[in-house]
Scaffold this motif. Sequence first.
Motif, PDB file in Angstrom:
ATOM      1  N   ALA A 335       0.828  -1.208   0.000  1.00 32.97           N
ATOM      2  CA  ALA A 335       0.000   0.000   0.000  1.00 32.97           C
ATOM      3  C   ALA A 335       0.863   1.259   0.000  1.00 32.97           C
ATOM      4  CB  ALA A 335      -0.936  -0.013   1.199  1.00 32.97           C
ATOM      5  N   ARG A 336       1.838   1.323   0.905  1.00 36.13           N
ATOM      6  CA  ARG A 336       2.579   2.575   1.105  1.00 36.13           C
ATOM      7  C   ARG A 336       3.669   2.795   0.066  1.00 36.13           C
ATOM      8  NH1 ARG A 336       1.418   1.451   6.907  1.00 36.13           N
ATOM      9  NH2 ARG A 336       0.160   3.257   7.548  1.00 36.13           N
ATOM     10  N   VAL A 337       4.341   1.741  -0.335  1.00 37.98           N
ATOM     11  CA  VAL A 337       5.502   1.893  -1.216  1.00 37.98           C
ATOM     12  C   VAL A 337       5.126   1.754  -2.691  1.00 37.98           C
ATOM     13  CG1 VAL A 337       7.756   0.923  -1.813  1.00 37.98           C
ATOM     14  CG2 VAL A 337       7.063   1.105   0.588  1.00 37.98           C
ATOM     15  N   LEU A 338       4.305   0.774  -3.012  1.00 37.66           N
ATOM     16  CA  LEU A 338       4.014   0.496  -4.419  1.00 37.66           C
ATOM     17  C   LEU A 338       2.766   1.211  -4.928  1.00 37.66           C
ATOM     18  CD1 LEU A 338       4.889  -3.315  -4.458  1.00 37.66           C
ATOM     19  CD2 LEU A 338       6.337  -1.379  -5.047  1.00 37.66           C
ATOM     20  N   VAL A 339       1.801   1.448  -4.048  1.00 38.07           N
ATOM     21  CA  VAL A 339       0.593   2.172  -4.451  1.00 38.07           C
ATOM     22  C   VAL A 339       0.609   3.612  -3.935  1.00 38.07           C
ATOM     23  CG1 VAL A 339      -1.949   2.084  -4.463  1.00 38.07           C
ATOM     24  CG2 VAL A 339      -0.647  -0.027  -4.464  1.00 38.07           C
ATOM     25  N   GLU A 340       1.484   3.898  -2.965  1.00 40.05           N
ATOM     26  CA  GLU A 340       1.710   5.242  -2.431  1.00 40.05           C
ATOM     27  C   GLU A 340       0.482   5.787  -1.706  1.00 40.05           C
ATOM     28  OE1 GLU A 340       2.876   7.485  -5.853  1.00 40.05           O
ATOM     29  OE2 GLU A 340       4.858   6.559  -5.961  1.00 40.05           O
ATOM     30  N   THR A 341      -0.160   4.919  -0.913  1.00 47.16           N
ATOM     31  CA  THR A 341      -1.297   5.358  -0.115  1.00 47.16           C
ATOM     32  C   THR A 341      -1.168   4.837   1.299  1.00 47.16           C
ATOM     33  OG1 THR A 341      -3.713   5.330   0.082  1.00 47.16           O
ATOM     34  CG2 THR A 341      -2.680   3.350  -0.801  1.00 47.16           C
ATOM     35  N   ASN A 342      -1.690   5.590   2.261  1.00 43.94           N
ATOM     36  CA  ASN A 342      -1.763   5.143   3.657  1.00 43.94           C
ATOM     37  C   ASN A 342      -3.136   4.573   3.997  1.00 43.94           C
ATOM     38  OD1 ASN A 342       0.900   5.866   4.540  1.00 43.94           O
ATOM     39  ND2 ASN A 342       0.276   8.007   4.469  1.00 43.94           N
ATOM     40  N   ASN A 343      -3.946   4.338   2.978  1.00 45.63           N
ATOM     41  CA  ASN A 343      -5.274   3.763   3.190  1.00 45.63           C
ATOM     42  C   ASN A 343      -5.155   2.266   3.481  1.00 45.63           C
ATOM     43  OD1 ASN A 343      -6.304   6.268   2.583  1.00 45.63           O
ATOM     44  ND2 ASN A 343      -6.840   5.765   0.469  1.00 45.63           N
ATOM     45  N   VAL A 344      -4.731   1.935   4.669  1.00 48.74           N
ATOM     46  CA  VAL A 344      -4.549   0.537   5.066  1.00 48.74           C
ATOM     47  C   VAL A 344      -4.987   0.384   6.521  1.00 48.74           C
ATOM     48  CG1 VAL A 344      -2.129   0.979   5.654  1.00 48.74           C
ATOM     49  CG2 VAL A 344      -2.885  -1.353   5.233  1.00 48.74           C
ATOM     50  N   ASP A 345      -5.755  -0.651   6.786  1.00 49.35           N
ATOM     51  CA  ASP A 345      -6.299  -0.809   8.139  1.00 49.35           C
ATOM     52  C   ASP A 345      -6.570  -2.276   8.413  1.00 49.35           C
ATOM     53  OD1 ASP A 345      -7.218  -0.088  10.630  1.00 49.35           O
ATOM     54  OD2 ASP A 345      -9.167   0.661   9.945  1.00 49.35           O
ATOM     55  N   ASN A 346      -6.630  -2.626   9.716  1.00 47.03           N
ATOM     56  CA  ASN A 346      -7.115  -3.949  10.133  1.00 47.03           C
ATOM     57  C   ASN A 346      -8.148  -3.713  11.226  1.00 47.03           C
ATOM     58  OD1 ASN A 346      -5.507  -5.185  12.884  1.00 47.03           O
ATOM     59  ND2 ASN A 346      -4.633  -3.380  11.938  1.00 47.03           N
ATOM     60  N   PRO A 347      -9.403  -3.509  10.845  1.00 51.10           N
ATOM     61  CA  PRO A 347     -10.425  -3.000  11.767  1.00 51.10           C
ATOM     62  C   PRO A 347     -10.800  -3.921  12.906  1.00 51.10           C
ATOM     63  CG  PRO A 347     -11.380  -3.666   9.660  1.00 51.10           C
ATOM     64  CD  PRO A 347      -9.898  -3.705   9.487  1.00 51.10           C
ATOM     65  N   ARG A 348     -10.578  -5.227  12.769  1.00 50.52           N
ATOM     66  CA  ARG A 348     -10.989  -6.145  13.844  1.00 50.52           C
ATOM     67  C   ARG A 348     -10.246  -5.862  15.135  1.00 50.52           C
ATOM     68  NH1 ARG A 348     -13.791 -10.971  13.406  1.00 50.52           N
ATOM     69  NH2 ARG A 348     -13.569 -10.871  11.138  1.00 50.52           N
ATOM     70  N   ALA A 349      -9.027  -5.361  15.021  1.00 50.61           N
ATOM     71  CA  ALA A 349      -8.198  -5.131  16.208  1.00 50.61           C
ATOM     72  C   ALA A 349      -8.105  -3.655  16.582  1.00 50.61           C
ATOM     73  CB  ALA A 349      -6.795  -5.686  15.969  1.00 50.61           C
ATOM     74  N   ALA A 350      -8.993  -2.832  16.042  1.00 48.81           N
ATOM     75  CA  ALA A 350      -8.865  -1.385  16.222  1.00 48.81           C
ATOM     76  C   ALA A 350      -8.857  -0.984  17.694  1.00 48.81           C
ATOM     77  CB  ALA A 350      -9.999  -0.676  15.490  1.00 48.81           C
ATOM     78  N   TYR A 351      -9.766  -1.547  18.495  1.00 44.60           N
ATOM     79  CA  TYR A 351      -9.856  -1.131  19.890  1.00 44.60           C
ATOM     80  C   TYR A 351      -8.693  -1.681  20.723  1.00 44.60           C
ATOM     81  CZ  TYR A 351     -14.512   0.490  18.673  1.00 44.60           C
ATOM     82  OH  TYR A 351     -15.558   1.163  18.088  1.00 44.60           O
ATOM     83  N   THR A 352      -8.302  -2.925  20.450  1.00 45.17           N
ATOM     84  CA  THR A 352      -7.141  -3.475  21.152  1.00 45.17           C
ATOM     85  C   THR A 352      -5.909  -2.626  20.890  1.00 45.17           C
ATOM     86  OG1 THR A 352      -8.011  -5.724  21.019  1.00 45.17           O
ATOM     87  CG2 THR A 352      -5.644  -5.495  21.378  1.00 45.17           C
ATOM     88  N   GLN A 353      -5.697  -2.271  19.639  1.00 44.60           N
ATOM     89  CA  GLN A 353      -4.514  -1.507  19.285  1.00 44.60           C
ATOM     90  C   GLN A 353      -4.578  -0.089  19.842  1.00 44.60           C
ATOM     91  OE1 GLN A 353      -4.758  -2.258  15.112  1.00 44.60           O
ATOM     92  NE2 GLN A 353      -3.659  -4.193  15.249  1.00 44.60           N
ATOM     93  N   ALA A 354      -5.791   0.442  20.006  1.00 43.77           N
ATOM     94  CA  ALA A 354      -5.927   1.750  20.638  1.00 43.77           C
ATOM     95  C   ALA A 354      -5.474   1.696  22.093  1.00 43.77           C
ATOM     96  CB  ALA A 354      -7.373   2.229  20.544  1.00 43.77           C
ATOM     97  N   VAL A 355      -5.814   0.605  22.792  1.00 40.73           N
ATOM     98  CA  VAL A 355      -5.358   0.445  24.177  1.00 40.73           C
ATOM     99  C   VAL A 355      -3.843   0.301  24.221  1.00 40.73           C
ATOM    100  CG1 VAL A 355      -5.511  -0.945  26.261  1.00 40.73           C
ATOM    101  CG2 VAL A 355      -7.544  -0.609  24.851  1.00 40.73           C
ATOM    102  N   LEU A 356      -3.289  -0.532  23.329  1.00 40.07           N
ATOM    103  CA  LEU A 356      -1.836  -0.724  23.298  1.00 40.07           C
ATOM    104  C   LEU A 356      -1.124   0.597  23.026  1.00 40.07           C
ATOM    105  CD1 LEU A 356      -1.577  -4.079  21.275  1.00 40.07           C
ATOM    106  CD2 LEU A 356      -1.402  -3.754  23.745  1.00 40.07           C
ATOM    107  N   ARG A 357      -1.701   1.426  22.181  1.00 39.12           N
ATOM    108  CA  ARG A 357      -1.072   2.714  21.872  1.00 39.12           C
ATOM    109  C   ARG A 357      -1.054   3.619  23.101  1.00 39.12           C
ATOM    110  NH1 ARG A 357      -2.667   5.926  16.476  1.00 39.12           N
ATOM    111  NH2 ARG A 357      -1.747   4.005  15.680  1.00 39.12           N
ATOM    112  N   ARG A 358      -2.152   3.636  23.852  1.00 37.50           N
ATOM    113  CA  ARG A 358      -2.182   4.457  25.073  1.00 37.50           C
ATOM    114  C   ARG A 358      -1.147   3.962  26.078  1.00 37.50           C
ATOM    115  NH1 ARG A 358      -4.628   9.135  24.355  1.00 37.50           N
ATOM    116  NH2 ARG A 358      -4.712   9.299  26.627  1.00 37.50           N
ATOM    117  N   ILE A 359      -1.000   2.649  26.182  1.00 40.89           N
ATOM    118  CA  ILE A 359       0.001   2.098  27.105  1.00 40.89           C
ATOM    119  C   ILE A 359       1.398   2.503  26.668  1.00 40.89           C
ATOM    120  CG2 ILE A 359       0.998  -0.038  28.012  1.00 40.89           C
ATOM    121  CD1 ILE A 359      -1.776  -1.319  27.661  1.00 40.89           C
ATOM    122  N   ASP A 360       1.673   2.414  25.374  1.00 39.72           N
ATOM    123  CA  ASP A 360       2.981   2.816  24.856  1.00 39.72           C
ATOM    124  C   ASP A 360       3.267   4.279  25.143  1.00 39.72           C
ATOM    125  OD1 ASP A 360       3.851   0.416  23.944  1.00 39.72           O
ATOM    126  OD2 ASP A 360       3.486   0.784  21.825  1.00 39.72           O
TER     127      ASP A 360
END
Length: 729
Positions: A335-360
Motif C-alpha cells: 500500500a505505502r511503497v508500491l501504491v503510495e497510499t496510507n489507506n490501510v487498516d485492520n479494523p478487527r483489532a482497532a480497539y485493542t490496538q488503541a489500548v496498546l497505543r495508550r500504554i505505549d
Amino acid sequence: METIALIIDNKKISCPPGTSILEAAQQNGIKIPTLCYHPDLKPFGACRLCLVEDENTGRLMASCVTPVAPNMSIRTDSPDIKRHRRNIVRLMMAEHPESCIVCNKGNRCQLRAIAAQLGIGETKLYSMPNYKPLEQANEFIVRDLSKCILCGKCIRADHELVVVGAIDYNHRGFISRPATVHEQPLEKSNCIFCGTCVSLCPTGALSPKTEYYVGTPERESRSVCGFCGVGCSVTMGVVGDQIAEVSPSHVRTSVNGSTLCVRGHFPHEFLKAERLTQPLLRKDGEPAPASWEESLEIVSTRILDIRKQYGPQSVAFIGSSECNNEEAYLFQKIARVLVETNNVDNPRAAYTQAVLRRIDEKTNGRCRKNPLARLENGDAVFILNADPGEMNTVASFYLKRGSRKGVSLVMANPVRTELTAFSSAFLEIRPQSEFELIKGIGALLYEEQATENGCASPEMQQRSLFSDTDLDKVCQAAGVNMDSLKQAANVLRGKKVSVVTGDEIMLAENGAETVNALLELMAMTQSLGKEDTGFYVLAKACNETGAYDMGLLPDALPGRQLLSDDSARKHWEDTWKVRLSPDQGLSAVRMIEEAEKGNLKALYILRENPFEILPDPDRVRKALENLDFMVVQDIFPGELTEMADVVLPGAAFFEKGGSFTNMEGRIQVFEPVVSPPGEARQDWEILGHLTAKLGHSEPYDSVEKIKQEIARVIPMYSEDGRTYGDWIR
C-alpha cells in the motif's frame, strides 16, 4: 547456590534441594519409566513404576515423590526393581482389554511402550476384565474407561491446570474410576471440553472424537493455534493431507504448556469446511476459474490504472489481524511503497490496538512484553470488564491457578463470569462506569498513602485523578455500595497489581481516560513496568499485537511509529527509498464512506469480512457495490467473494509459515503442517508475487526473506543481531 550430591546408577550428580529423585535422574539422562508422572502436575506416586532402590538401606521408594538427600546411592535398574516393575505392568495388562489394534492411542500408548521395554508380551495371569460402558454422546471426547489405569492424570489436570473440577475419583477398589458428580455425562457437568485430560491420558481411556481417522497419525508437526490472541503451541497429527488431531505441544516454556481450549483442541469442523481452491475472475457477472498468472496480472494492472487515473487515495487496503507478521508487513508495504497510499487498516483489532497505543504513550514502550505466567505468580490482579474464560480460555487458567496459589483477584464486571467464584472481591458495575470505579479505588488507596505519609508527596499531589474524588458519586455512578468499593481497595492495598481488561473499554466515550486511569493506578501501587506485573488486553484475533507492530494501520508505521512523526517517517523513507505521504490514511469505516461517495475506486481485502466487523451490513454492501474494482484474498467462499472482481485463495494458519505475536508480546515462529488445498497458496506467497507485478525490484520469493527484512528494519523484532526466527519458538 546450595546443591545436594548423590549417586544414581554409579553416576555422580548434584541438584538443588527439593528435587525429586526422578527429576534428578531425568536431568542427567537416566531413564526411569513412569505412567502417572507429568512435569506440569504435582507428583502423585500412583503407578509405582518409578520405584528405585536405595543401596545404603535396601529400601524401595517411588522416585517421583521422594526428594534427593545427601550421600544417597540409588539404583534404578536392579533385579528387584525390574521384577517389581514387570509385576506391576503385568497386573495392569491383566485388567486391560486386548484391543490395541483398534485403539485410538495405537503405537503411542505409554502402557504398551513400557511393557515392550520390559519384555512383557503375555501376562501369564488370569484375565481380570473390568468392563465399563463406552461414552461418546458429546461432540468432542470418547471415554472408554475399561482402558483406564487410574494414573489420575486426567483428574489432576482438571483440578491443577484448568481448575474446573468436573471429574474426580468415584467408588473404591476394583470399581474405582474418574467420574463426574453423580456419574453424570461430561456434557451435563461443568466440563469445558478443553481436552487437556485427553492429551495427558497415557492409554486409550480418553480420545478425541473424530470420524475422519482413528489411530496413530502418519506424522506430527508443531504449529501455533490461530483461534485467539493467546497463540498456543500445538502439535498437529497429519494423515495424508488432512489434520487428524490437535493437541498441546507440551513444551513447558510455551504459553499454554499442556493445556488448550475447546477451539484449539477440536477444530475439526473448521478444518473440513468448504474452501476456496483456485483463483476466480468475474466474467459476465459470475465468478469463473482463472490461472494465477492471469489473476495477478489483472489485479496489478487494474490497481495501477486506477491509481494513475484517480490518484493513490482512490485505492485502499483492508488487512486482518489473523494474518501473520510477514503478511501484515508486506501488505502495508504494498500500500505505502508500491501504491503510495496510507489507506490501510485492520479494523478487527482497532480497539485493542488503541489500548496498546495508550500504554505505549504512557510508558514509553516499557510494557510491551507481559508473560501470562505473571498472573499466576504475582500479588494481585485487577480484572476490569473482561471475561478471559470466554475470549482467551488459557489466560483464565493462569488466573484460576493464581487464585489457588494466593494471588488476589479483584473483578469488576457488569455480569458474573466463571472467574467470579475465584475473586477476592467482585464488583457488579454498571456498563461504561469503569472510569469512575477506578477513580474510586484509586482515591481510597491514595487517601491511605497520604495519611501514612502525613501529607501527600509532591508526586502524589500531581495525581489529581485520585486526590479529589467524591466516593459517594463514584458508588452512585458505578452502581456499587461503599463497603464493596472499600473491600476491593483493601484487597489491592500494599500489593503489586496486574491489570486484565478487554478492548471494550475503548467503546465508551471516556475509553482513553479509563486506560490512563488504569495506568495511574498501577503507577501509584508501584506496579507499572515491574517484572512481576503486566497490563493485559484480551485479544480476540491471533495477531492483533503483530499487526500493530507491522504498521497495518492508517496512521502508524512499522515498529509502532506514528506516521505524523517527521523523524520516523524520514527513517522509513530512507529504508524503503520512497517518499511517504504524511497524511493519515482512511480507516475501514472511512473507506466505506468514501466508497459511498464514489471517491474510493478500488479495495483489496485480505482475510477480513467487513460485513462482520463494521456496523450496518446493508450500507457496507451498497458501498462495496459502488467500487470499480474489488479484490478478495481469503480461504472460504461467501457473500464477499461473490461480489469480488478477483478472488485469490489463501491458506489457513496451519498451511503456511511465518510468525504471530501473541497478547504477551511473544513472537512465535511456525512452519506449514499441510499444504493448502487445490491451487490455493500461502498468503505471503500471493503478496510476494503481487509485489513483483507491481514493480518491486526484489521479489519476495520466501517467507524467510520477509522475516530477515522485518528483523533488519524493526528493532523490537531482532535481538543481538539475530532474526526473531532464530531465537523465539
